[in-house]
Design an enzyme around this catalytic site. Sequence first.
Site, short mmCIF file in Angstrom:
data_model
loop_
_atom_site.label_atom_id
_atom_site.label_comp_id
_atom_site.label_asym_id
_atom_site.label_seq_id
_atom_site.Cartn_x
_atom_site.Cartn_y
_atom_site.Cartn_z
N LYS A 78 0.83 -1.20 0.00
CA LYS A 78 0.00 0.00 0.00
C LYS A 78 0.87 1.25 0.00
O LYS A 78 1.89 1.32 0.71
CB LYS A 78 -0.91 -0.02 1.23
CG LYS A 78 -1.95 1.10 1.26
CD LYS A 78 -2.86 0.93 2.48
CE LYS A 78 -3.93 2.01 2.56
NZ LYS A 78 -4.84 1.81 3.72
N SER A 153 -9.73 1.78 2.89
CA SER A 153 -8.86 2.53 2.02
C SER A 153 -7.83 1.68 1.28
O SER A 153 -7.15 2.15 0.37
CB SER A 153 -8.13 3.60 2.83
OG SER A 153 -7.29 3.01 3.81
N SER A 177 -10.02 -0.85 7.11
CA SER A 177 -9.50 -0.62 5.76
C SER A 177 -8.72 -1.78 5.17
O SER A 177 -8.30 -1.71 4.03
CB SER A 177 -8.61 0.63 5.75
OG SER A 177 -9.39 1.79 5.93
#
Length: 489
Positions: A78, A153, A177
Amino acid sequence: MSELTTKTLTELRDMLASGSISATEATQACLDRIAATEDRVGAFTSVQAEAALDYAKALDAEGPQTDKPLWGVPVSVKDILATKDAPTTCASKILENFTPFYDATAVARLRDAGAVIIGKTNMDEFAMGSSTENSAFGVTRNPWDTTRIPGGSSGGSAASVAAGQCFGSLGTDTGGSIRQPASFCGCVGLKPTYGRVSRYGCVAYASSLDQIGPLTRSVPDAALLLSAIAGYDERDSTSVDCPVPDYVAAANERQDLTGVRLGMPKEYWANGLAPEVEKGCRAAIKRAEELGAELVPVDLPHTKYGIASYYIIAMAEASSNLARFDGVRYGKRAQGAHDLIDMYTASRSEGFGDEVKRRIMLGTYVLSAGYYDAYYRKAAQVRRLVRQDYLDAFEKCDIICGPASPVTAWGLEEKTDDPLQMYLMDVYTISLNLAGLPGISLPVGLGEDTGMPVGLQLLGPAFAEDRLLAASGALMRGLDPLPAPKGLE
């Protein structure tokens, strides 16, 4: 999708160890898959193709190493985790050209384990969102249906795994997330106990809530990735110095759920739960009963206050953490400003997106002198009550289970004009972050109305990831696996 890119991480690791495939071949297969699908998925903010191939070739020159459990395995990371050889942007214009000079501890541990990092995945800007639509680099789409969101996210991480672009990914979980996008994309997503994985090098959104964890295609894969990144780190003051169990052994130790008490909180089965999600989750729980689990009613009475408390605490911490991005110490500096205040204002106005600005303003408001006691202090008090609910429940059961999300993945732009409605989608995940406890989302079926993945969430006591992995492994072996995503055919 090539046959190789449908393999699980564990299957690929065994192939690499046996020499039946090289690290270069595995890496090239993922890069080819990215080239074939990325224009439809948008999972990455950047792909380090040349660096990944060079590293894979260097691994092949040395040969498989048994002391490196992820030797030659291509993974993604990420874009909120610092990487010394690639931009770390948090999907924000304010960090558009920022490349750190160091690796986050979790990234460094992946490299030490022999993993090949092929790219940085898209996300909601500064991890603020539930759909991966709040990114300066464009939206990410769900590989099961590219007209739908992948969750957020960590949507780019989940989508990259589901699309076969890599064999595992690291995401972050502040209020769900990891677990929510895992649910939406048909992956396994594990949020560890707060303090189990070092946050050093993770750009902070809400420091008391953030935690790094894996997204994979199977429970043993998640165990393998967690084993690589877990453990004490003296550079993180919130890192806990306690032994790391053998997660891989735990994920494979149980063949059934005999003796496991599954807590069933009535608060997770209330109004607002989509019928197809409830049906899919209850079918999985029925299968857990058939495997020997005992269902135990438990109460989590303060769950209804979780969303309000979470967003007050998270936005307050975001307001504080993002103050450093001012065009001087970090980030984009606006041009043409007449004085320091103008430069600060212009840099942050140009650099941050709407959702980040909204959360900074709300956070600053609840921390202000006249409102601190009414909002932030009260939220902190409720947080303690939420944690106590879990502690009380775990005296009656071993694991708590329920839906990971009240709905399956919704359509692109369906909720972007209603931030409050978007916030409510985290109703089943955020309380766990307030309590700092571990949780895992498992793909247990497809919704009969939408045909999209349904996720069941298992929650455990602090540092009981091995317990969650053992139960999850047994349950997933007792369920039919999901088919391959159809959205990219």
